[in-house]
Design a protein around this motif. Structure first.
Motif, PDB file in Angstrom:
ATOM      1  N   VAL A 178      -2.820   4.108  -3.674  1.00 38.90           N
ATOM      2  CA  VAL A 178      -4.120   4.748  -3.508  1.00 38.90           C
ATOM      3  C   VAL A 178      -4.240   5.922  -4.468  1.00 38.90           C
ATOM      4  O   VAL A 178      -3.395   6.827  -4.479  1.00 38.90           O
ATOM      5  CB  VAL A 178      -4.316   5.232  -2.057  1.00 38.90           C
ATOM      6  N   GLU A 185      -6.635   1.713   9.827  1.00 31.80           N
ATOM      7  CA  GLU A 185      -6.546   1.697   8.369  1.00 31.80           C
ATOM      8  C   GLU A 185      -5.583   0.625   7.888  1.00 31.80           C
ATOM      9  O   GLU A 185      -5.743   0.078   6.791  1.00 31.80           O
ATOM     10  CB  GLU A 185      -6.126   3.078   7.845  1.00 31.80           C
ATOM     11  N   HIS A 212      -6.566  -1.898   5.056  1.00 36.28           N
ATOM     12  CA  HIS A 212      -5.743  -2.066   3.861  1.00 36.28           C
ATOM     13  C   HIS A 212      -5.360  -3.533   3.645  1.00 36.28           C
ATOM     14  O   HIS A 212      -5.309  -4.008   2.510  1.00 36.28           O
ATOM     15  CB  HIS A 212      -4.479  -1.217   3.973  1.00 36.28           C
ATOM     16  N   GLN A 261       0.851  -1.193   0.000  1.00 38.07           N
ATOM     17  CA  GLN A 261       0.000   0.000   0.000  1.00 38.07           C
ATOM     18  C   GLN A 261       0.883   1.239   0.000  1.00 38.07           C
ATOM     19  O   GLN A 261       1.876   1.294   0.730  1.00 38.07           O
ATOM     20  CB  GLN A 261      -0.866  -0.019   1.262  1.00 38.07           C
TER      21      GLN A 261
END
Length: 379
Positions: A217, A264, A268, A189
């Motif tokens: 992202v 988060e 993720h 990520q």
């Protein structure tokens, strides 16, 4: 073997053929909610299985359970509320079914299960660990409308954008990974351009698995973050010049950054599990912002989710050591005085001070992408 999707099956709420035609005809007769870009992307992520096992925006039971325990009402791990806000006026005119539109074009239908009130401070405190308005996530929650609407969605349209060609859905990545013969895949990520610390972490993880899925992202970020275009072009340059073609896949995740730190990180990981990843990289201050979270809180939270179904790979902070001549960390390097930080903040400051160059922290091809870009940072 690739993992099963979160919850056991990959959600598919994108309509096809005759069913799609019928829904298109029905949508024009329904009351309509106009969605922001971020909410429209959330609807598409639900429908395409990125957010499996969700089949729609969260009902009150799931939303409150996620806040309290980091799990859905049925006990399945899930740490970020996926919610659709509406005003009291909008809530008053909605029926059992509503069309969802973006830029005035209906693209989905929501079967309304319930419309409910919520507490903004409780939501902010649960997800972000703070109600401080300096936190961009808290500021976002404060801007939401008065009510939330939960229910199952059915998508019949498409959302085309400048990065559509870089989009892969979970059904597609799973087929691709299997076609490549990958049994183990590590997900990465990012909301930054790649520096040598990122590359070192990625290749270290890659040495233990069959392939790496780099999944930046693309969506709303806070001011000062790199723009979507720069991030994507920088990763294309890195992968083209420094990664074996048969071992790396680049595709975008179209969603907004929440900056929710530990929660988060779990979110993720779940999303990458749905894409087919068996492992997930969690670095220092994952999805953090300013000093709201301890440096390794995003790693420690995984202790509370042994049933997540994806293996987290934890890494400490890396830096460039002039004496060692490359990337290192505090476990491998004794040279305190010769370290150049790889942090995103330091990297952005370095780029601003050196007209796009960053010394020993970037590959030259990546630095060239940044230097040639007119709009490097979100304003």
């Amino acid at each position: 073997m690739l993992p099963k999707p979160h919850g056991g099956r990959l959600i598919e709420r994108v309509l096809k053929n005759e069913e799609r035609k019928r829904m298109v005809e029905e949508a024009v007769r329904l009351p309509c909610l106009e969605l922001t870009a971020e909410l429209a992307k959330e609807a598409m992520n639900i429908a395409s299985g990125v957010f499996s096992p969700l089949e729609g925006f969260m009902t009150k039971a799931d939303c409150e359970s996620v806040q309290i325990s980091g799990r859905l009402a049925d006990g399945l791990p899930w740490t970020i509320p996926i919610i659709l806000d509406v005003s009291e006026e909008e809530a008053g005119r909605l029926g059992d079914r509503v069309a969802l539109s973006y830029h005035g074009e209906p693209f989905a239908v929501l079967d309304v299960q319930e419309i409910y009130a919520y507490n903004r401070e409780a939501l902010s405190s649960a997800v972000f660990g703070t109600v401080d308005p300096r936190h961009p996530g808290v500021e976002r929650i404060r801007s939401l409308k008065e009510m939330l609407i939960g229910g199952r969605i059915s998508v019949f349209g498409e959302l085309n954008g400048p990065w559509s060609g870089h989009r892969l859905q979970p059904m597609e990545t799973r087929v691709l990974f299997e076609a490549k013969g990958w049994r183990t895949v590590v997900g990465f990520q990012t909301r930054n351009v790649p520096h040598l610390g990122h590359e070192y972490v990625q290749k270290t993880a890659l040495s233990f698995v069959d392939g790496i899925f780099i999944n930046p992202v693309i969506g709303r970020k806070k001011a000062g973050d790199f723009t979507d275009e720069v991030i994507l072009r920088a990763y294309e340059a890195l992968i083209t010049h420094y990664y074996p073609k048969e071992r790396a896949v680049l595709a975008i995740l179209e969603t907004e950054m929440r900056y929710a730190g530990p929660r988060e990180a779990i979110f993720h990981a779940i999303v990458r599990k749905n894409f087919g990843c068996t492992h997930f990289i969690v670095g220092r201050d994952h999805a953090g912002v300013a000093d709201f979270y301890p440096p390794y809180a995003a790693q420690e939270i995984f202790d509370g989710f042994p049933d997540l179904g994806i293996v987290p790979l934890f890494f400490t902070a890396f830096f460039h050591c002039g004496r060692c001549g490359g990337a290192a960390n505090e476990k491998t390097c004794p040279h305190d005085g010769e370290r150049q930080d790889f942090s995103g903040t330091q990297l952005r400051n370095s780029i601003l001070q050196s007209n796009g160059k960053a010394g020993q922290t970037l590959r030259p091809e990546v630095a060239q992408v940044i230097q040639s870009s007119k709009n490097r940072f979100v304003e």
